[in-house]
Design an enzyme around this catalytic site. Structure first.
Site, mmCIF file in Angstrom:
data_model
loop_
_atom_site.group_PDB
_atom_site.id
_atom_site.type_symbol
_atom_site.label_atom_id
_atom_site.label_comp_id
_atom_site.label_asym_id
_atom_site.label_seq_id
_atom_site.Cartn_x
_atom_site.Cartn_y
_atom_site.Cartn_z
ATOM 1 N N CYS A 200 -4.102 -0.426 -4.492
ATOM 2 C CA CYS A 200 -3.506 0.605 -5.339
ATOM 3 C C CYS A 200 -3.017 1.779 -4.498
ATOM 4 C CB CYS A 200 -4.484 1.091 -6.400
ATOM 5 S SG CYS A 200 -3.714 2.194 -7.614
ATOM 6 N N LYS A 353 -1.183 -4.302 -3.169
ATOM 7 C CA LYS A 353 -2.430 -4.934 -3.601
ATOM 8 C C LYS A 353 -2.868 -4.298 -4.922
ATOM 9 C CE LYS A 353 -3.733 -5.973 1.173
ATOM 10 N NZ LYS A 353 -3.475 -7.413 1.104
ATOM 11 N N ALA A 356 -1.584 -5.957 -11.094
ATOM 12 C CA ALA A 356 -0.314 -6.507 -11.582
ATOM 13 C C ALA A 356 0.180 -7.617 -10.672
ATOM 14 C CB ALA A 356 0.729 -5.394 -11.676
ATOM 15 N N CYS A 388 2.994 -0.495 -10.037
ATOM 16 C CA CYS A 388 2.132 0.680 -9.867
ATOM 17 C C CYS A 388 2.447 1.661 -10.991
ATOM 18 C CB CYS A 388 2.369 1.330 -8.508
ATOM 19 S SG CYS A 388 1.390 2.841 -8.257
#
Length: 462
Positions: A200, A353, A356, A388
């Protein structure tokens, strides 16, 4: 948008759908058991009980109930980590992100409650920390990342005190520091991005924008709060379209962008009064420029911690030089061991990473594993899709819904331009992040019934 409508249709009729599915699935399983009673079961070992491991196990067992699937993981808790950005903003409770791992293990799967310690892909076995050997015909590596809290001197011992916080630690310490920031003095607040790979990648910016939004909404004099975003890279985000907007947001809110800044140490005096973040600074546009050391005082330091591949993968036969599972970026298959697949955060895939990304990787890995088992050419291909949902405020609610693939290609799925975070579109994006996605995660994705932008319908993967 289509997936969002499908979500509500499913929510209205899920009981009847599940009943039909259970009954139909029961008859199917009985038929398959009868047909394959004399055939040895294919043994699949999945290392990891995070998003990728659980979702893949669910989808694989639905596709082929005759397989014997074993999950190897010592984690007793499972976390929906995307919620931690809202926890850090005081908008969600940490407990909402947590479940017992036992409660999400797919029915019929075997769970070895130990972490992997070593791999022997030649002998086709996983060795656990107690020395137990778990044999397999197919191995799926979905072990996530290791957060190296001890990777920066001064981080581990000061985390959750002396103004040092991180949403990667769950978010509670971030919220405590944000809401306790004094109004009667000038304050310096730093948000850092790591120099290693990370999960993230938007999380530090989410914390920054949500904190700034809170202070502004609470009536703080924003001229007295000096906010900086410190990153080793030369941009706010690797996708040009979204990077431009994020830079504009920083300029609109008076946030200082410090490029080429890598956090290398945290120094705090015994009484906690003097707090200093130490950075190694190098011009990202000039590789030949010598690095210099910069020391910045802080009141709050939100750290994006360094991360790495799990220890058992580093140096193993399936790993690349950085310790990540080496896989083909389209098929997710190991180039050295055809019966080994890797996905999620521990893989070498050159994309973000995120959960989703896992939504799109899992069906590819499942189909290709089944193709290989049947002796067919691998038919599914992953295009690097990731997303994101970057929170930018709660007053009003706003969110930049960023979707992209390999090479920074924009892959937006909603019927409008997602390059802006405000207005009705931003509020809709926020609703997805705040309400829809958590429901989908626990009730559909981990059960193998959600595929990302295509909702409950399996996408084309050619």
């Amino acid at each position: 948008f289509f997936s969002f409508l499908l979500f509500f249709i499913y929510a209205m009729f899920h009981r009847s759908v599940l009943l039909v599915g259970v009954v139909g699935g029961g008859f199917y399983a009985m038929a398959q058991t009868s047909l394959s009673a004399q055939e040895p079961k294919t043994k699949v070992v999945v290392v990891g009980s995070g998003t990728a491991g659980i979702t893949l196990t669910s989808q694989l067992m639905r596709k082929d109930p005759t397989m014997e699937v074993t999950i190897v993981s010592g984690a007793q808790k499972h976390y929906y980590q995307p919620l931690w950005s809202l926890v850090g903003a005081g908008l969600k409770a940490y407990g909402d992100s947590e479940r017992d791992t036992e409660s999400i293990i797919p029915a019929g799967a075997r769970w070895v409650q130990e972490d992997a310690a070593a791999l022997d892909p030649t002998a086709k076995k996983v060795v656990t920390q107690s020395g137990k050997e778990v044999p397999y015909d197919y191995l799926v590596l979905a072990a996530g990342l290791t957060t190296d809290w001890d990777g920066i001197p001064g981080l581990q011992e000061n985390l959750a005190k002396n103004g040092v916080v991180s949403n990667y630690a769950g978010g509670q310490c971030t919220w405590e520091a944000v809401r306790s920031l004094p109004k009667d003095k000038d304050c310096t607040v730093l948000f850092t991005f790591p120099s290693t790979t990370t999960k993230c990648g938007g999380a530090p910016q989410k914390a920054m924008y949500m904190s700034e939004d809170y202070w502004k909404h609470q009536g703080y004099d924003m001229k007295r709060i000096h906010i900086s975003f410190c990153t080793p890279s030369g941009t706010m985000f690797p996708v040009k379209k979204y990077c431009s907007r994020l830079q504009e947001i920083c300029e609109e809110r008076g946030i200082h962008q410090r490029f080429g800044h890598a956090l290398t140490a945290i120094e705090v005096s015994p009484d906690g009064a003097r707090r200093t973040a130490v950075f190694t600074v190098k011009d990202p546009k000039d590789a030949a420029a010598p690095p210099e050391t910069v020391r910045l005082p802080f009141d709050i330091l939100h750290v994006g911690p360094p991360m790495s591949a799990p220890r058992f993968l580093r140096g193993s036969p399936v790993a690349n030089a950085q310790g990540f599972v080496e896989v083909d970026q389209a098929t997710l298959q190991s180039p050295k061991f055809p019966n080994v697949f890797g996905l999620g955060d521990c893989s070498s895939l050159p994309t973000s990473k995120t959960a989703a990304a896992v939504c799109k990787q899992v069906p590819v890995a499942v189909r290709n594993l089944l193709d290989h088992k049947a002796g067919r050419p691998l038919s599914a291909k992953y295009n690097g899709y990731a997303s994101c949902p970057l929170l930018t405020g709660a007053h009003p609610r706003s969110l930049l819904m960023m979707e992209f693939g390999y090479g920074g290609e924009v892959m937006e799925s909603l019927p409008w331009d997602q390059g802006h975070e405000g207005g009705l579109r931003g509020r809709f994006h926020y609703l997805l992040k705040d309400t829809v996605f958590p429901f989908v995660y626990w009730n559909l994705l981990l059960k193998g019934r959600w595929y990302g932008p295509t909702g409950p319908f399996e996408p084309s993967m050619a």
